[in-house]
Every structure is written in C-alpha cells, then in structure tokens.
Design a protein around this motif. Structure first.
Motif, mmCIF file in Angstrom:
data_model
loop_
_atom_site.group_PDB
_atom_site.id
_atom_site.type_symbol
_atom_site.label_atom_id
_atom_site.label_comp_id
_atom_site.label_asym_id
_atom_site.label_seq_id
_atom_site.Cartn_x
_atom_site.Cartn_y
_atom_site.Cartn_z
ATOM 1 N N LEU A 17 37.370 61.528 28.610
ATOM 2 C CA LEU A 17 37.728 60.597 27.546
ATOM 3 C C LEU A 17 38.856 61.242 26.750
ATOM 4 N N ILE A 18 39.972 61.442 27.394
ATOM 5 C CA ILE A 18 41.039 62.240 26.805
ATOM 6 C C ILE A 18 41.613 61.606 25.542
ATOM 7 N N SER A 19 41.537 60.280 25.439
ATOM 8 C CA SER A 19 42.027 59.617 24.231
ATOM 9 C C SER A 19 41.190 59.981 23.021
ATOM 10 N N LEU A 20 39.947 60.391 23.263
ATOM 11 C CA LEU A 20 39.051 60.819 22.192
ATOM 12 C C LEU A 20 39.107 62.327 21.987
ATOM 13 N N ALA A 65 39.197 51.813 31.451
ATOM 14 C CA ALA A 65 38.529 50.917 30.502
ATOM 15 C C ALA A 65 38.011 51.685 29.295
ATOM 16 N N ALA A 66 37.391 52.836 29.530
ATOM 17 C CA ALA A 66 36.824 53.632 28.437
ATOM 18 C C ALA A 66 37.907 54.158 27.505
ATOM 19 N N ASN A 67 38.985 54.668 28.054
ATOM 20 C CA ASN A 67 40.061 55.205 27.222
ATOM 21 C C ASN A 67 40.806 54.101 26.470
ATOM 22 N N LEU A 68 40.945 52.945 27.082
ATOM 23 C CA LEU A 68 41.553 51.813 26.373
ATOM 24 C C LEU A 68 40.684 51.394 25.192
ATOM 25 N N ALA A 69 39.369 51.392 25.401
ATOM 26 C CA ALA A 69 38.450 51.058 24.312
ATOM 27 C C ALA A 69 38.627 52.031 23.151
ATOM 28 N N VAL A 70 38.793 53.308 23.475
ATOM 29 C CA VAL A 70 38.978 54.331 22.436
ATOM 30 C C VAL A 70 40.263 54.094 21.650
ATOM 31 N N VAL A 71 41.373 53.844 22.335
ATOM 32 C CA VAL A 71 42.644 53.714 21.609
ATOM 33 C C VAL A 71 42.713 52.422 20.807
ATOM 34 N N PHE A 72 42.046 51.376 21.261
ATOM 35 C CA PHE A 72 41.985 50.156 20.452
ATOM 36 C C PHE A 72 41.161 50.419 19.193
ATOM 37 N N ALA A 73 40.067 51.171 19.327
ATOM 38 C CA ALA A 73 39.234 51.515 18.167
ATOM 39 C C ALA A 73 39.996 52.417 17.205
ATOM 40 N N SER A 120 29.100 55.043 19.343
ATOM 41 C CA SER A 120 29.747 56.086 20.143
ATOM 42 C C SER A 120 30.323 57.146 19.220
ATOM 43 N N ARG A 121 30.867 58.193 19.803
ATOM 44 C CA ARG A 121 31.488 59.261 19.015
ATOM 45 C C ARG A 121 32.774 58.803 18.337
ATOM 46 N N GLN A 122 33.350 57.724 18.849
ATOM 47 C CA GLN A 122 34.589 57.196 18.285
ATOM 48 C C GLN A 122 34.274 56.161 17.211
ATOM 49 N N GLU A 123 34.816 56.340 16.035
ATOM 50 C CA GLU A 123 34.623 55.364 14.966
ATOM 51 C C GLU A 123 35.167 54.000 15.403
#
Length: 231
Positions: A17-20, A65-73, A120-123
């Motif tokens: 999850l490199i975006s996180l 999909a997971a990394n896109l979710a992180v960057v949108f968040a 998740s760990r991402q706000e």
C-alpha cells in the motif's frame, strides 16, 4: 494448511500500500496522477462509483484498487473500498483485517452495511470486505440488493471503488460495470496479451460500461510500475 498456502497468504498480507506507507514516493505520485485522470475523464457527469478490473488474474487490479482508494481518501473524500471479488477476495489481506462479515452478508441481509464496514489505517477510507464466499456470486452482484447497496453507499460516501474479478474469467465484472459510473481496466506489461485486452474492452462495451481508461501495470519504460492511459 500447506506451506504453499502459507506463502501465498504471507505475500498477500505484504501487498504494498505504497500510497499509504510512502506517500512521497514516485509511485504514489503516479497513483495521484491516475486519480486526477479519473476525475477529469467525466467532467460532465457525477462520477461516484468505479469498478477496477483486469482481463485475467495476477495483473495487479487489487493493488491498483487499494492504492487508488488511499489517494482519493488523502484528498479529503470519504471513500469506501468494496471487495466485490466474491470468488478470490484479497482486500482483507491488503488491509490486515478479518473477513468473517462483509459484502456477501450485507447482500443476503444478515447484517447492515454499517455493521459490515470497517475502518482502515488511512483517514477517510473505509473498507467493505467480501465476507464468506457464496455459492452464487454473479447472482448476488446482479441482484436488487446490490443496486440498493450502491444507492445507499453513494449517500454515505463521496467515492466508491469496487475491486471486481477479472473480466475474462467470469461475468461478475460486466454485471458490476453496468451498475456503476465507470470502469478502470488494469493490464500488465509482458503478461496481458493484446487479444485478451481487446476482448476485455469488447465485453465491457457490450455491458454498456463507461471505460474511463487503462492502468498499464509494470510498464518498464516508465521508471515506475504504473501508467495510466485513455482507452
């Protein structure tokens, strides 16, 4: 559990999850570029739900999909990532969470959406794992319950990303593509055959899906494993 199964689980749990974990990296920046491209691909309509799929397995769609979710968040949007791969789910491994309750339970009315969604760990990012694998994935995903669920999540979240099964393997991705606002197709350099990519595009078009673009995964000449291009 066999050694091979244990190794597979270990690899999935360590999916990047490199975006996180490293938001300042060049790869994370590529995901932000993809995010911007998605947002500008539909300026005349309200784009709120996107399916991420690939022609075949092991082409990187779930990581994308997971990394896109992180960057949108990270942009401040309330984001829900749904593992709609009710055959070989992986989102619970990516986010290191349990999968006893999830999408399949919500669709069969065993629990409510609020009871199944996890933080998740991402706000600003919430996750709806697949739940127990059902005997009828395509029927569940094409049911009135899935339609109702998508209407519900659109009222509660700013952006919804669905990680779906590969489109050439089963009909699930076509079903979901017809229910959502757009599709991102992931192909893998050196892995995805041209005929497979063309067939995937044809199947999505036959489902009347709006193809937002293509993420070219592991594209060597880019100095990064991710690249986004229009269809």
């Amino acid at each position: 559990m066999s050694r091979k199964d244990k190794e597979k689980i270990f690899q999935l749990r360590n999916r990047s999850l490199i975006s996180l974990t490293n938001p300042k990296s060049s790869i994370a920046e590529q995901f932000r570029t993809v995010r911007t491209s998605i947002q500008f691909s539909s300026v005349d309509t309200d784009l709120q739900s996107v399916v991420v799929t690939s022609p075949n397995p092991a082409e990187g769609k779930s990581t994308i999909a997971a990394n896109l979710a992180v960057v949108f968040a990270q942009q401040g949007k309330r984001v829900l990532l749904i593992d709609s791969d009710l055959r070989k789910p992986t989102v619970h491994y990516t986010f290191h969470t349990e999968n006893h309750v999830g999408l399949s339970n919500v669709l069969t009315r065993q629990v409510t959406l609020q009871e199944a969604v996890k933080t998740s760990r991402q706000e600003n990012l919430w996750v709806l794992t697949s739940g127990p694998i059902p005997p009828n994935p395509s029927e569940l995903l094409g049911s009135k319950g899935m339609n109702a669920l998508l209407d519900e999540v659109k009222n509660e979240y700013d952006f919804v990303i669905l990680d779906s099964p590969p489109i050439l393997s089963v009909t699930d991705a076509q079903v979901l593509a017809n229910l959502t606002d757009g599709v991102v197709l992931v192909i893998s350099s050196g892995n995805t055959k041209i005929d497979s990519a063309k067939k995937a595009k044809e199947l999505l078009e036959s489902a009347k899906a709006k193809i937002l673009g293509v993420v070219h995964n592991n594209k060597k000449e880019q100095d990064t494993p991710y690249y986004y291009g229009e269809k």
